[in-house]
Enzyme design. Structure first.
Site, PDB file in Angstrom:
ATOM      1  N   SER A  23       4.389  10.240  -5.903  1.00  0.00           N
ATOM      2  CA  SER A  23       4.140   9.370  -4.756  1.00  0.00           C
ATOM      3  C   SER A  23       5.348   9.409  -3.834  1.00  0.00           C
ATOM      4  O   SER A  23       6.487   9.467  -4.309  1.00  0.00           O
ATOM      5  CB  SER A  23       3.914   7.933  -5.244  1.00  0.00           C
ATOM      6  OG  SER A  23       4.001   7.028  -4.158  1.00  0.00           O
TER       7      SER A  23
ATOM      8  N   MET B 223       0.261  10.690   4.920  1.00  0.00           N
ATOM      9  CA  MET B 223       1.288   9.953   5.662  1.00  0.00           C
ATOM     10  C   MET B 223       2.626  10.690   5.584  1.00  0.00           C
ATOM     11  O   MET B 223       3.680  10.106   5.842  1.00  0.00           O
ATOM     12  CB  MET B 223       1.428   8.534   5.117  1.00  0.00           C
ATOM     13  CG  MET B 223       0.145   7.730   5.316  1.00  0.00           C
ATOM     14  SD  MET B 223       0.438   5.966   5.465  1.00  0.00           S
ATOM     15  CE  MET B 223       1.214   5.626   3.890  1.00  0.00           C
TER      16      MET B 223
ATOM     17  N   ILE C 259      -1.722  14.373  -9.533  1.00  0.00           N
ATOM     18  CA  ILE C 259      -0.619  15.250  -9.955  1.00  0.00           C
ATOM     19  C   ILE C 259       0.545  14.343 -10.384  1.00  0.00           C
ATOM     20  O   ILE C 259       0.897  13.400  -9.673  1.00  0.00           O
ATOM     21  CB  ILE C 259      -0.187  16.182  -8.804  1.00  0.00           C
ATOM     22  CG1 ILE C 259      -1.383  16.984  -8.286  1.00  0.00           C
ATOM     23  CG2 ILE C 259       0.954  17.096  -9.236  1.00  0.00           C
ATOM     24  CD1 ILE C 259      -2.022  17.931  -9.274  1.00  0.00           C
TER      25      ILE C 259
ATOM     26  N   HIS D  96       0.210  16.091  -2.606  1.00  0.00           N
ATOM     27  CA  HIS D  96      -0.379  16.513  -1.326  1.00  0.00           C
ATOM     28  C   HIS D  96      -0.656  18.021  -1.340  1.00  0.00           C
ATOM     29  O   HIS D  96      -1.686  18.485  -0.851  1.00  0.00           O
ATOM     30  CB  HIS D  96       0.570  16.214  -0.166  1.00  0.00           C
ATOM     31  CG  HIS D  96       0.972  14.772  -0.031  1.00  0.00           C
ATOM     32  ND1 HIS D  96       2.207  14.304  -0.376  1.00  0.00           N
ATOM     33  CD2 HIS D  96       0.280  13.695   0.441  1.00  0.00           C
ATOM     34  CE1 HIS D  96       2.279  13.008  -0.133  1.00  0.00           C
ATOM     35  NE2 HIS D  96       1.132  12.610   0.356  1.00  0.00           N
TER      36      HIS D  96
ATOM     37  N   LYS E  94      -5.372   9.642  -6.904  1.00  0.00           N
ATOM     38  CA  LYS E  94      -4.205   8.742  -6.998  1.00  0.00           C
ATOM     39  C   LYS E  94      -4.523   7.405  -6.327  1.00  0.00           C
ATOM     40  O   LYS E  94      -4.194   6.349  -6.832  1.00  0.00           O
ATOM     41  CB  LYS E  94      -3.009   9.418  -6.329  1.00  0.00           C
ATOM     42  CG  LYS E  94      -1.864   8.531  -5.944  1.00  0.00           C
ATOM     43  CD  LYS E  94      -1.046   8.192  -7.136  1.00  0.00           C
ATOM     44  CE  LYS E  94       0.080   7.222  -6.901  1.00  0.00           C
ATOM     45  NZ  LYS E  94       0.277   6.701  -5.588  1.00  0.00           N
TER      46      LYS E  94
END
Ligand code: AMP
Length: 287
Positions: free
Chosen positions: A189, A34, A180, A41, A153
């Protein structure tokens, strides 16, 4: 960076690029996101680049996976920064469609799943996993990847996507990737940007609580109640932390278990101020 890279906004452009790659016999990896990308990511993208000839990263804040009172409008976005990160990580396409590109206004088809989407986050987010599965299925049909990458996650999401792929016979390998974290243990996040200074200081309590639960499991404790009590005890030391759930679930059913005599997921959702954070561990570790 010299890799062949572009940002595309339409389904047709993605299809055209992927078809050309496939004509050359190249393999394709997909990393659905997103956006507002961070090192979590990045780790997925780097793994995809290592395992495939070409990689597509999707960057789409999917409206259908947000409930009416959730943070769709506030969700952070920064396409320029994302595009630099994706290119540096060695991917080839950043696919950033508009909601109108992704969804027909008169659409009548969506994916629904039962049981495993009703536990954990599904309890407080009833429309969430239907929205996730529908958009991921659409991305699978648009990109037709050989492999797709998802982070631990969002552990329930990983289990849900694996199940959807099995149930609907997608010919795609789902690759799970480890969490991570920041140096103090907080799972990275995009939503961490919502935290003010005091909340950011409080937030690593999620990881500390889970580590205490893990240590208890490693010491031989088999009672899920005992593990949950230990996790709750550590969360209670932080006044800003308001737990939504602390659960120990079976990996297949995502249903709470009483004893740890099969592999389990220990998962928590905790509000720190207005921000809802999630974290988890698999016991034993999956990797
Ligand atoms: P999101 O953009 O939050 O939807 O996340 C896109 C993908 O990145 C999902 O598969 C997430 O599980 C994964 N991801 C997000 N944060 C992390 C993290 N801290 N470590 C590993 N993977 C992550």
């Amino acid at each position: 960076m010299t890799n062949d890279f572009k940002v595309v906004h339409t389904i047709a452009e993605v299809r055209e690029a992927v078809k050309a790659w496939k004509r050359e016999g190249l393999t394709v990896g997909l990393v659905p996101t997103m956006g507002f990308l961070h090192e979590g990511h990045q780790s997925l993208i780097e793994k995809a680049v290592a395992q495939n000839d070409r990689v597509v990263v999707s960057d789409f804040v999917n409206p259908t996976q947000f409930g009416p009172t959730e943070d769709l409008a506030a969700y952070p976005r920064d396409l320029d920064r994302d595009s630099a990160l994706v290119q540096d990580a060695g991917a080839n396409i950043l696919f950033n469609p508009s909601p109108e590109e992704m969804y027909y206004p008169d659409r009548t088809t969506a994916i629904t799943m039962s049981t495993i989407t009703e536990e954990l986050c599904g309890k407080s987010r009833p429309v969430h996993f239907g929205g996730v599965c529908t958009v991921v299925a659409k991305l699978f049909n648009i990109v037709t990847p050989d492999r797709a990458y998802f982070g631990q996650k969002d552990a329930q999401q990983l289990l849900v996507i694996r199940r959807m792929v099995r149930d609907l016979n997608f010919d795609i390998q789902i690759v799970g990737c480890p969490i991570i974290r920041e140096a103090d243990g907080l799972a990275k996040s995009s939503r961490n940007t919502y935290l003010n200074k005091d909340e950011r200081t409080a937030a690593p309590v999620l990881h500390r609580a889970l580590e205490a639960g893990r240590a208890l499991a490693e010491s031989g404790e088999k009672s899920a109640e005992a593990i949950k009590a230990k996790v709750r005890e550590v969360l209670a030391t932080e006044p800003l932390a308001d737990p939504e759930y602390v659960e120990v679930v079976d990996l297949n059913t995502v249903h709470p278990v009483a004893t740890l005599d099969q592999p389990v997921l220990v998962a928590i959702a905790v509000r720190i101020g207005k921000t809802r954070l999630i974290d988890n561990f698999f016991y034993p570790e999956l990797h």
